[in-house]
Design a protein around this motif. Structure first.
Motif, short mmCIF file in Angstrom:
data_model
loop_
_atom_site.label_atom_id
_atom_site.label_comp_id
_atom_site.label_asym_id
_atom_site.label_seq_id
_atom_site.Cartn_x
_atom_site.Cartn_y
_atom_site.Cartn_z
N ASP A 1 10.18 2.42 32.01
CA ASP A 1 10.53 2.05 30.40
C ASP A 1 9.34 1.81 30.05
OD1 ASP A 1 10.59 -0.62 30.28
OD2 ASP A 1 12.68 -0.51 31.19
N GLU A 2 8.93 1.92 28.57
CA GLU A 2 7.73 1.33 27.98
C GLU A 2 7.61 -0.27 28.25
OE1 GLU A 2 5.37 3.07 26.18
OE2 GLU A 2 6.17 4.57 27.13
N ASP A 3 8.62 -0.99 28.13
CA ASP A 3 8.34 -2.45 28.35
C ASP A 3 7.98 -2.87 29.77
OD1 ASP A 3 9.37 -3.02 25.99
OD2 ASP A 3 11.17 -3.57 26.39
N THR A 4 8.25 -1.95 30.70
CA THR A 4 8.19 -2.29 32.00
C THR A 4 6.37 -1.80 31.99
OG1 THR A 4 10.17 -1.92 32.99
CG2 THR A 4 8.28 -1.59 34.37
N LEU A 5 6.15 -0.71 31.56
CA LEU A 5 4.65 -0.15 31.66
C LEU A 5 3.82 -1.10 31.01
CD1 LEU A 5 5.32 3.63 31.30
CD2 LEU A 5 4.35 2.48 33.33
N TYR A 6 4.22 -1.81 29.91
CA TYR A 6 3.31 -2.58 29.08
C TYR A 6 3.30 -4.00 30.00
CZ TYR A 6 1.76 -6.27 25.76
OH TYR A 6 1.02 -7.03 25.20
N LEU B 1 3.21 -3.96 33.31
CA LEU B 1 2.51 -3.69 34.31
C LEU B 1 0.85 -3.61 33.85
CD1 LEU B 1 2.03 -2.84 37.27
CD2 LEU B 1 2.45 -0.17 36.51
N THR B 2 0.87 -3.04 32.68
CA THR B 2 -0.71 -2.96 32.14
C THR B 2 -1.31 -4.42 31.97
OG1 THR B 2 -0.15 -0.86 31.00
CG2 THR B 2 -2.06 -2.22 30.12
N GLU B 3 -0.48 -5.37 31.43
CA GLU B 3 -1.04 -6.59 31.30
C GLU B 3 -1.33 -7.33 32.85
OE1 GLU B 3 -1.49 -8.57 28.49
OE2 GLU B 3 -1.42 -6.43 27.71
N LEU B 4 -0.32 -6.89 33.80
CA LEU B 4 -0.72 -7.55 35.20
C LEU B 4 -2.19 -7.11 35.48
CD1 LEU B 4 0.09 -9.07 37.86
CD2 LEU B 4 1.24 -6.46 38.37
N PHE B 5 -2.57 -5.71 35.41
CA PHE B 5 -3.49 -5.09 35.90
C PHE B 5 -4.66 -5.75 35.12
CE2 PHE B 5 -0.80 -2.08 38.16
CZ PHE B 5 -1.68 -2.57 39.67
#
Length: 120
Positions: free
Chosen positions: A29-34, A36-40
């Motif tokens: 979902d979008e929250d999870t992808l967000y 993950l993006t913050e982690l990277f």
């Protein structure tokens, strides 16, 4: 003749509905992808990477990390706060001193896999 830079990559009138639906179901979902993006994004800073590498070797306090990397304690504290907010490092207090360490083995695994990719 069409310019290959502007030509469509596929026939847009024929969408592969089953494949698109399957991929859509498997995507986070979008929250999870967000998240993950913050982690990277956090991994995208060489100072933070140097701190993480230092913590591979040992649990360290801010003053130890600052001395090791040749940076101010303030700069190290700022970076540690970001690393802690993304749950990449953890801390424990011993008297007045706060010691930092990697939050778990996943952190080292992510970086080791990145290095393996870079060295291919």
């Amino acid at each position: 003749m069409d310019d290959p830079r502007t030509a469509p990559c596929c026939d847009v009138t024929r969408v592969h509905d089953q494949l698109v639906d399957q991929v859509r179901r498997e995507m986070p979902d979008e929250d999870t992808l967000y998240d993950l993006t913050e982690l990277f994004h956090v991994f995208g800073d060489s100072t933070r990477m140097r701190i993480l590498y230092a913590l591979f070797a040992s649990e360290l306090c801010v003053c130890d990390i600052a001395a090791l990397l040749g940076l101010s304690q303030s700069a190290i504290s700022h970076q540690l706060r970001l690393l802690k907010n993304t749950r990449l490092v953890t801390s424990r207090r011993e008297g007045k001193t706060v010691f930092y360490s990697l939050a778990d083995d996943h952190v080292k695994t992510i970086i080791d896999q990145g290095l393996e990719h870079v060295h291919e």
